[in-house]
Structure formats: structure tokens, C-alpha cells
Design an enzyme around this catalytic site. Structure first.
Site, PDB file in Angstrom:
ATOM      1  N   ASP A   1      -7.650  -1.441  -0.932  1.00 40.68           N
ATOM      2  CA  ASP A   1      -8.582  -2.380  -0.303  1.00 40.68           C
ATOM      3  C   ASP A   1      -9.970  -1.895  -0.693  1.00 40.68           C
ATOM      4  OD1 ASP A   1      -6.520  -3.781   0.879  1.00 40.68           O
ATOM      5  OD2 ASP A   1      -6.603  -2.627   2.740  1.00 40.68           O
TER       6      ASP A   1
ATOM      7  N   GLU B   1      -6.636 -12.284   0.435  1.00 43.65           N
ATOM      8  CA  GLU B   1      -7.553 -11.219   0.853  1.00 43.65           C
ATOM      9  C   GLU B   1      -8.472 -10.864  -0.310  1.00 43.65           C
ATOM     10  OE1 GLU B   1      -4.902  -8.066   1.901  1.00 43.65           O
ATOM     11  OE2 GLU B   1      -4.533  -8.846   3.904  1.00 43.65           O
TER      12      GLU B   1
ATOM     13  N   HIS C   1      -8.144  -7.032  -1.547  1.00 49.79           N
ATOM     14  CA  HIS C   1      -6.842  -6.423  -1.786  1.00 49.79           C
ATOM     15  C   HIS C   1      -6.451  -6.543  -3.259  1.00 49.79           C
ATOM     16  CE1 HIS C   1      -2.472  -5.824  -0.413  1.00 49.79           C
ATOM     17  NE2 HIS C   1      -2.363  -6.155  -1.689  1.00 49.79           N
TER      18      HIS C   1
ATOM     19  N   HIS D   1       0.825  -1.209   0.000  1.00 46.35           N
ATOM     20  CA  HIS D   1       0.000   0.000   0.000  1.00 46.35           C
ATOM     21  C   HIS D   1       0.861   1.262   0.000  1.00 46.35           C
ATOM     22  CE1 HIS D   1      -4.238  -1.313   0.629  1.00 46.35           C
ATOM     23  NE2 HIS D   1      -3.673  -2.397   1.142  1.00 46.35           N
TER      24      HIS D   1
END
Length: 274
Positions: free
Chosen positions: A163, A245, A248, A156
Site C-alpha cells: 500500500d 484501491e 494497492h 499482502h
């Protein structure tokens, strides 16, 4: 095991870190952020709202409703900052979803290094278990590093990762979190866990559990379809999903594949021509 927004485990070369902190004279990542000149974003970064204003934003790390249980260092405003290429790709995905009666919603975008440092400090404090029941009920906190849930670097911080989720239109408002309210496991049925106006994907955001793996076979029916809607829409715009995830995604090729930035999440971090 599932990993939460983790950068590669290989040691980082010094050159990969120094440019992120050399944009302007500033304290080292994680230092107190209230004094002195702060690092600024390079001109390749933009506010997502300026490019795709219809994308909803629910920036959880600006609030106390996250796995740390308090606002996270470096989040000065509840806004999404990303690289220009990432913002344009998200705008393309949004146009596709709007035509089908949905909208995108981001939980997190660019994340400063000082925020990642905050996560690391929290993970090392084994006495702080106040959010366990919601975010990691089946994981012992002393295994968060070993199992890969927390790391010292995050993709990130490079500016091309988000996200993100999908919301059915018309979007209902999501009530604020009330500190001290009873916590419910992030994998509980949607009607039982903390309310979110997003579609049901089987778990809440930032759920430290294998059920959050994008292709976990226990996720079926409507929940599976909702994950696939998000994934397929973003993949068409050049995003790659992190398999551990469902929320993500990283836009490829990354604008800054080797640089981890530390400017705060704030309008003031963006250069004047933004």
C-alpha cells in the site's frame, strides 16, 4: 464494490496455507504471539529500507490510527518487509520519482496472517464502531464481508503487495494521531481530513468508499494526475494496481503466488544473512 486488499474468494487448497505456517514450529495464525518459537521469513524476504532507504515509511497498522483503531497483531516494528524482487522494483520506481521531485511512501507491505485474523475479528464485532466516521462513514459494518471490504486472506501475506503513495519533496513531517481526537471522513477535502504529507489523491489511505476506486470519474484535476503519477510509475516496474484501491499494488510475477505467511513484522523474522 471496492475491496480492501483481498485475496481471491475461491477456497484455498490446504497446500497453499500449510507452507506458510510450516517454516518453523509455531502457533496457528492468529494465536497469541508472545510465547514459543515464531515462524521466520524465507530468505527471499528483505527489509525495504536495506534496498531503498530513501522510500518513506508510515506503517499505519503498527499504530492506533487505522480502521480497527488499535495496533494490529503481528506488527512488532514499524517497518516494511517485502520479497527481494518487490524491493528492487520499488527502488527502480523511487529513482524515477526522485528525479521528478517526489518520493514514494509505504503504508503497509508484507502483512502476517495473524493481522488479517485481527481484521476479521474486528469486522465481526458490530458493536465496535469507533472508527466509522473516518474510515467507513457510508458503509454499514454488517456489510463489510458481503461487500468485499474484509476477507479471511490477503495478498499482502504473500509478500509482493504494498500500500503506497507519493510525497512531494521536500517532505513535511506528518504529525502523530492523538487517540480520541475528532475523526473526519476519509473522503473529505484534504485540508479537513487527518493530515498526511502525501500528495492529494482524493481520499485518505484505507478509505472504505467508492471514491477510492483508482479510476472513479469523480476524481479529476490534480487528484487524478497524482493517482496517475503513482500508477504509471509503478506499472513501469511491473506492478499491477487493484482497481478498487488507488494505493494497492502487487509486483508480478509474485515470488510466492500461493503461500500466505505468518511471521511477525520484525527484524528478528528475517534470516541472519539479511
Amino acid at each position: 464494490m471496492r475491496r480492501i486488499r483481498i485475496a481471491p474468494r475461491a477456497p484455498l487448497a490446504a497446500a497453499a496455507v500449510l507452507p506458510a505456517l510450516a517454516l518453523a514450529p509455531a502457533p496457528a495464525a492468529g494465536a497469541a504471539s508472545g510465547e514459543g518459537h515464531q515462524p521466520e521469513a524465507p530468505e527471499e524476504f528483505v527489509a525495504l529500507h536495506d534496498v531503498a532507504p530513501s522510500i518513506r515509511q508510515d506503517i499505519r497498522y503498527f499504530t492506533g490510527h487505522n480502521f480497527v483503531g488499535e495496533p494490529i497483531d503481528g506488527y512488532r516494528q514499524p517497518m516494511c518487509i517485502v520479497t527481494k524482487d518487490t524491493a528492487k522494483a520499488l527502488a527502480g520506481a523511487q529513482r524515477s520519482l526522485l528525479g521528478r521531485g517526489y518520493t514514494l511512501k509505504v503504508y503497509d507491505c508484507y502483512r502476517p496472517q495473524r493481522a488479517v485474523d485481527h481484521f476479521v475479528r474486528w469486522a465481526k464485532d458490530l458493536d465496535d464502531q469507533k472508527t466509522k466516521r473516518e474510515f467507513y462513514p457510508r458503509v454499514e459494518k454488517n456489510r463489510l464481508f458481503e461487500d468485499g471490504y474484509i476477507a479471511e486472506k490477503s495478498g499482502h501475506s504473500r509478500g509482493s503487495t504494498v500500500d503506497i503513495t507519493v510525497v512531494k519533496l521536500p517532505a513535511k513531517p506528518t504529525r502523530p494521531y492523538h487517540p480520541g481526537e475528532p475523526l473526519v471522513p476519509c473522503y473529505a477535502p484534504k485540508e479537513e481530513r487527518f493530515p498526511d504529507n502525501s500528495v492529494d489523491t482524493g481520499t485518505g489511505f484505507d478509505c472504505f468508499d467508492t471514491l477510492a476506486h483508482t479510476d472513479d470519474p469523480r476524481i479529476t484535476g490534480e487528484q487524478r494526475a497524482n493517482r496517475e503519477l503513482l500508477k504509471s510509475t509503478l506499472e513501469r516496474e511491473g506492478f499491477t494496481n487493484l482497481p478498487e484501491e488507488w494505493w494497492h499494488f502487487t509486483h508480478k510475477p509474485e515470488t510466492f503466488p500461493d503461500t500466505y505467511f505468518d511471521f511477525p513484522v520484525s527484524r528478528h523474522s528475517l534470516t541472519p544473512n539479511h
